[in-house]
Design a protein around this motif. Structure first.
Motif, PDB file in Angstrom:
ATOM      1  N   ALA A 167       5.033   3.403   8.771  1.00 16.44           N
ATOM      2  CA  ALA A 167       3.998   2.485   8.272  1.00 16.44           C
ATOM      3  C   ALA A 167       3.014   3.264   7.402  1.00 16.44           C
ATOM      4  N   LEU A 172       3.151  -0.035   3.007  1.00 19.30           N
ATOM      5  CA  LEU A 172       2.342  -1.199   3.363  1.00 19.30           C
ATOM      6  C   LEU A 172       1.776  -1.886   2.127  1.00 19.30           C
ATOM      7  N   ILE A 214      -2.308  -0.470   8.987  1.00 20.21           N
ATOM      8  CA  ILE A 214      -1.857  -1.868   8.921  1.00 20.21           C
ATOM      9  C   ILE A 214      -3.049  -2.807   8.802  1.00 20.21           C
TER      10      ILE A 214
END
Length: 466
Positions: A167, A172, A214
């Motif tokens: 991630a 992202l 995130i």
């Protein structure tokens, strides 16, 4: 609901009899099989006639299709993992895989035809770990889905699975720009020792950093996966993981019981466990997790899924494709028509998985279905009941009746009577609704397998896992 309210006299007698003998029936294990799709891939077989996709999809409704793209690569294989996945992608394997996926997408979209509008109502990338791909490869995958398949990713629910290590800011950013609405991250445990025991090498600090990235990417919905039943895990350490996850206020949380499967990293330890003790531990931790999340404002959607009460809906639930078709891209993806579920070959062991991926990347003609299972009317009814009943809201009997023209308590009198006898059906459910009780939800992984047809059960038993 009380099943007697919509049942025949014979069904009422069966239910009553089940209640009277339930005290003498040994208690089943709550953890028999995680039913995320029916029939399972181990019931699929090579299709001798290799039907053309154009013929399979010719008369299918195409106004609300689901689309799933499978990426089989991961940076590490967790000890509990029995997914169709391999570690690493050497020698530009990921680029060659995307080449094949684009060829497949072109063939599938052609097979869907142009006689009527084709619309995708939801999309998801799973695996494996889709974010194992580089940012540029993720961009290319989105291009394939948008421009080859015609899915408008920015206007539909669009979910992607990720991991703490993959991630990254760059990946992202691509997903956020392409309209992802839900990111699901496999954490499993915020306790480093438990993560190591599950053969998932990660540090909590790295997990927290990934979650921060995130949230910074402003994806509308974050889901965190956690696992209970790990060796050495206690109610106290389980709550520590739950509280660490809750600190991020995820829109969704999935709580998975640990399974030890054949051919997985933890499989060799399975013989050392006393099954009943482990079952009791997992069931106790499930209840701790369920109650803890409810106390913190989460609504239970299924045995595994919990959604924050104030979180916006993300679209159709997991079982929506029971009535709407699904198009799968990639060697581990399933496709669903009303009469046939099809995919490619399935394996768990490393060598066989790699061979299937290599065969997929070498494929030039994707115009035919190779491996699958046909569903007759009885299997379609069974699938609808199974996938509806495993949701906390249960099944709308009127909708079942409208779709199939029959009553579920007549079609499945024996199975439903057995569930009632075990206390797995909710007697307080509204009329015309079949719903599991709290105990029934806890036993979802026994309820699901109990609804497998004899034919599917036999096919699964005869499958040689490789």
């Amino acid at each position: 609901m009380n099943v007697t309210t919509v049942s025949s006299g014979a069904a009422r007698a069966t239910v009553s009899g089940a209640r009277s003998v339930s005290a003498h029936r040994p208690r089943e294990s709550p953890y028999q099989n995680y039913v995320y799709a029916y029939p399972h891939k181990t019931a699929y077989r090579p299709l001798a006639e290799r039907p053309a996709l154009r013929e399979l999809w010719a008369d299918e409704p195409k106004g609300a299709l689901s689309l799933y793209a499978h990426i089989p690569f991961c940076e590490v294989r967790c000890g509990f993992c029995n997914l169709f996945t391999r570690v690493g992608a050497p020698d530009e394997a990921s680029a060659r895989y995307l080449d094949a996926l684009e060829r497949q997408a072109t063939a599938v979209r052609e097979a869907l035809g142009s006689e009527e509008p084709v619309r995708f109502a939801a999309a998801a990338f799973g695996g494996g770990t889709p974010t194992y791909l580089t940012a540029a490869e993720l961009d290319r995958l989105c291009d394939v889905v948008e421009y080859r398949m015609g899915a408008d990713l920015r206007s539909i629910p669009f979910a992607v699975e990720t991991s703490p290590a993959t991630a990254t800011v760059e990946r992202l950013a691509v997903l956020a720009e392409r309209g992802v609405t839900r990111l699901s991250i496999g954490v499993q445990s915020f306790v480093d020792a438990e993560a190591r025991t599950a053969v998932r090498p990660q540090r909590r600090a790295d997990v927290e950093a990934a979650l921060a990235r995130i949230r910074e990417a402003a994806v509308p919905a974050l889901n965190i996966d956690l696992i209970y039943g790990i060796d050495g895990q206690t109610a106290r350490s389980w709550r520590r993981s739950l509280d660490a996850a809750l600190a991020w206020r995820p829109e969704e949380l999935y709580l998975y019981p640990l399974y030890v499967r054949p051919l997985t990293g933890l499989g060799r330890r399975a013989a050392e466990r006393e099954r009943r003790v482990w079952d009791a531990q997992r069931l106790r931790l499930y209840r701790v997790g369920r109650d803890h999340l409810r106390e913190h404002g989460y609504r239970q959607v299924s045995m595994r899924m919990f959604r924050r009460a104030d979180a916006p809906e993300q679209g159709a639930e997991d079982h929506a494709c029971q009535s709407d078709g699904m198009v799968g891209l990639g060697c581990g993806a399933r496709s669903y028509t009303s009469s046939l579920h099809y995919s490619f070959d399935y394996a768990v062991a490393t060598r066989e998985v790699r061979a299937i991926i290599d065969a997929y990347t070498d494929t030039r003609d994707f115009s035919r279905a190779e491996v699958g299972r046909y569903l007759d009317a009885g299997e379609s009814r069974r699938r609808h009941l199974l996938q509806s009943l495993l949701q906390a809201e249960g099944m709308d009997v009127a909708a079942y009746r409208a779709r199939f023209g029959t009553e579920p308590v007549a079609d499945f009198a024996e199975e439903l009577a057995g569930f009632a006898g075990r206390g797995w059906l909710d007697p307080a459910a509204a009329p015309d609704r079949l719903r599991l009780s709290a105990e029934g939800l806890a036993y979802s992984d026994a309820v699901g397998p109990a609804l497998f047809s004899p034919a599917v059960r036999a096919a699964m038993a005869d499958y040689e896992l490789k």
